[in-house]
Design a protein around this motif. Sequence first.
Motif, PDB file in Angstrom:
ATOM      1  N   THR A 344       0.701  -1.257  -0.024  1.00  0.00           N
ATOM      2  CA  THR A 344      -0.075  -0.032  -0.006  1.00  0.00           C
ATOM      3  C   THR A 344       0.955   1.175   0.087  1.00  0.00           C
ATOM      4  OG1 THR A 344      -0.102   0.251   2.500  1.00  0.00           O
ATOM      5  CG2 THR A 344      -1.917  -1.183   1.223  1.00  0.00           C
ATOM      6  N   ALA A 345       0.187   2.429  -0.353  1.00  0.00           N
ATOM      7  CA  ALA A 345       0.948   3.520  -0.526  1.00  0.00           C
ATOM      8  C   ALA A 345      -0.028   4.881  -0.130  1.00  0.00           C
ATOM      9  CB  ALA A 345       1.856   3.933  -1.640  1.00  0.00           C
ATOM     10  N   ARG A 346       0.781   6.154   0.435  1.00  0.00           N
ATOM     11  CA  ARG A 346      -0.463   6.806   0.396  1.00  0.00           C
ATOM     12  C   ARG A 346       0.242   8.387   0.344  1.00  0.00           C
ATOM     13  NH1 ARG A 346      -3.038  10.386   4.483  1.00  0.00           N
ATOM     14  NH2 ARG A 346      -1.649   9.757   6.122  1.00  0.00           N
ATOM     15  N   LYS A 347      -0.380   9.377  -0.292  1.00  0.00           N
ATOM     16  CA  LYS A 347      -0.181  10.398  -0.409  1.00  0.00           C
ATOM     17  C   LYS A 347       0.004  11.435   0.739  1.00  0.00           C
ATOM     18  CE  LYS A 347      -2.382  13.320  -2.733  1.00  0.00           C
ATOM     19  NZ  LYS A 347      -2.923  14.307  -3.966  1.00  0.00           N
ATOM     20  N   LEU A 348       1.033  11.654   1.409  1.00  0.00           N
ATOM     21  CA  LEU A 348       0.887  12.437   3.007  1.00  0.00           C
ATOM     22  C   LEU A 348       0.708  13.911   2.259  1.00  0.00           C
ATOM     23  CD1 LEU A 348       3.777  10.375   4.707  1.00  0.00           C
ATOM     24  CD2 LEU A 348       1.199   9.946   4.614  1.00  0.00           C
ATOM     25  N   PHE A 349       1.531  14.629   1.785  1.00  0.00           N
ATOM     26  CA  PHE A 349       1.468  15.899   1.268  1.00  0.00           C
ATOM     27  C   PHE A 349       2.081  16.289  -0.027  1.00  0.00           C
ATOM     28  CE2 PHE A 349       5.632  17.964   1.445  1.00  0.00           C
ATOM     29  CZ  PHE A 349       6.162  17.668   2.472  1.00  0.00           C
ATOM     30  N   ASP A 350       1.346  17.265  -0.621  1.00  0.00           N
ATOM     31  CA  ASP A 350       2.091  17.539  -2.046  1.00  0.00           C
ATOM     32  C   ASP A 350       2.326  19.069  -2.080  1.00  0.00           C
ATOM     33  OD1 ASP A 350       2.863  17.951  -4.634  1.00  0.00           O
ATOM     34  OD2 ASP A 350       0.707  17.241  -5.515  1.00  0.00           O
ATOM     35  N   GLY A 351       3.482  19.761  -2.315  1.00  0.00           N
ATOM     36  CA  GLY A 351       3.584  21.294  -2.032  1.00  0.00           C
ATOM     37  C   GLY A 351       4.954  21.629  -2.551  1.00  0.00           C
ATOM     38  N   THR A 352       5.745  22.411  -1.885  1.00  0.00           N
ATOM     39  CA  THR A 352       6.831  22.936  -2.125  1.00  0.00           C
ATOM     40  C   THR A 352       7.555  22.767  -0.964  1.00  0.00           C
ATOM     41  OG1 THR A 352       5.994  24.612  -3.445  1.00  0.00           O
ATOM     42  CG2 THR A 352       8.370  24.801  -2.825  1.00  0.00           C
ATOM     43  N   VAL A 353       9.029  22.223  -1.076  1.00  0.00           N
ATOM     44  CA  VAL A 353       9.898  22.145  -0.179  1.00  0.00           C
ATOM     45  C   VAL A 353      10.920  23.264  -0.229  1.00  0.00           C
ATOM     46  CG1 VAL A 353      11.109  20.480  -1.111  1.00  0.00           C
ATOM     47  CG2 VAL A 353      11.268  20.380   1.443  1.00  0.00           C
ATOM     48  N   PHE A 354      11.466  23.426   0.933  1.00  0.00           N
ATOM     49  CA  PHE A 354      12.482  24.727   0.970  1.00  0.00           C
ATOM     50  C   PHE A 354      13.810  24.119   1.667  1.00  0.00           C
ATOM     51  CE2 PHE A 354       8.639  26.916   0.292  1.00  0.00           C
ATOM     52  CZ  PHE A 354       8.662  27.687  -0.472  1.00  0.00           C
ATOM     53  N   PRO A 355      14.784  23.951   0.664  1.00  0.00           N
ATOM     54  CA  PRO A 355      15.883  23.481   1.429  1.00  0.00           C
ATOM     55  C   PRO A 355      16.666  24.542   2.348  1.00  0.00           C
ATOM     56  CG  PRO A 355      16.393  24.128  -0.709  1.00  0.00           C
ATOM     57  CD  PRO A 355      14.896  24.104  -0.538  1.00  0.00           C
ATOM     58  N   ARG A 356      17.684  24.006   3.219  1.00  0.00           N
ATOM     59  CA  ARG A 356      18.349  25.118   4.089  1.00  0.00           C
ATOM     60  C   ARG A 356      19.368  25.707   3.130  1.00  0.00           C
ATOM     61  NH1 ARG A 356      20.095  20.493   7.717  1.00  0.00           N
ATOM     62  NH2 ARG A 356      22.416  20.155   7.131  1.00  0.00           N
ATOM     63  N   PRO A 357      19.735  27.165   3.433  1.00  0.00           N
ATOM     64  CA  PRO A 357      20.672  27.675   2.446  1.00  0.00           C
ATOM     65  C   PRO A 357      22.092  26.906   2.046  1.00  0.00           C
ATOM     66  CG  PRO A 357      19.663  29.232   3.606  1.00  0.00           C
ATOM     67  CD  PRO A 357      19.263  27.855   4.342  1.00  0.00           C
ATOM     68  N   ARG A 358      22.466  26.445   3.273  1.00  0.00           N
ATOM     69  CA  ARG A 358      23.635  25.762   2.948  1.00  0.00           C
ATOM     70  C   ARG A 358      24.050  24.565   4.107  1.00  0.00           C
ATOM     71  NH1 ARG A 358      24.181  31.039   4.125  1.00  0.00           N
ATOM     72  NH2 ARG A 358      24.765  31.812   6.196  1.00  0.00           N
ATOM     73  N   ARG A 359      24.870  23.660   4.070  1.00  0.00           N
ATOM     74  CA  ARG A 359      25.066  22.502   4.925  1.00  0.00           C
ATOM     75  C   ARG A 359      26.196  23.179   5.987  1.00  0.00           C
ATOM     76  NH1 ARG A 359      27.452  18.167   3.525  1.00  0.00           N
ATOM     77  NH2 ARG A 359      27.899  18.459   1.322  1.00  0.00           N
TER      78      ARG A 359
END
Length: 359
Positions: A344-359
């Motif tokens: 089974t599988a399920r969509k949890l959210f769909d949208g835009t993810v924002f990476p942190r600027p630097r590691r």
Amino acid sequence: MSAPDSVQGGIRCMLMRGGTSKGAYFLATDLPEDPAERDDLLLRIMGSPDPRQIDGIGGAHPLTSKVAVVSPSSAEGVDVDYLFLQVGVDTATVADAQTCGNLLAGIGPFAVERGLVSATGARTTVRIRLLNTGDAATSVFTTVDGRPDYDGDAAIDGVPGTASAIELEVGGGPGKALLPTGHPADDLDGVTATLIDNGMPVVLLRADELGVDGSASPTALEADADLAARIERIRLAAGPLMGLGDVSAQTVPKMILLSPPRAGGAISTRAFIPTRVHTAIGVLMAASVAAALRIPGAVGHDMAGPLDEEDTAIEHPSGTFPSRVRVTTDEAGAWRATSFSRRTARKLFDGTVFPRPRR
């Protein structure tokens, strides 16, 4: 999209549970083409390296720090290509040497969600090429009004509640050997081991040969430093024999301890992935175990419970996984296998993810 642009504008992302894992699903066109730039971006999205992944969307465990990258396929008879990436939790690593059969459960629905494949009535079929391994998969799932239906009555151990069933069939690519060494068993570091790859490279070991109680919990096994060191030595020795080369920085092969069944299944398993111990078992890990049980001389063959022609109940720490495999030999006498599973599988959210600027 370049990595610098993504910091302000974000990247389209869908978080999905696939089987007993969870991961971030991306279209390949939404990520940088350069692998090094892509991997750096994914580390910043997931929040690695950090044991808590507090500044990203990773879940602080290898089973929830996964990425699926999907694109239209150029291969004949294939709809989409699937690249799996295992993102390290407390290490700055992104590994592509393995695939993931759990996230594979979400690939078909994701392809429909993103318009890569059109739904076809009540049941939709998506043909998938697994880029990591060269295997081919077919996913069949329910669709309603042109979109995946995630609601249903199918239950799998390790996941609460129920969801819509997804039928998966996975077969090895042309010329791929089920037994990479050609032997049902080999001697590694003084113990008997079966090296097998039915969609996932694994090394099968007898728990009792390592002095392990096959019913031990994942937490107890992870706390045994001597056991972990022994298993890692065996894993490093197995890598070149399986054609994987130096695996010291890779997450394959997986190491699976086998013991007699305790709950009416075919075999009991404890899977090292490779340092943490799986709280269940991966789809393709189970397929490799199930195939080995049908090969005389392989680890587990002589301790397995009754087996029917294809169905195998694989016991794991949180229940039982029903794995179905078809094992045959070709004209040259080499072993071949195809696996079938219900996930089974399920969509949890769909949208835009924002990476942190630097590691």
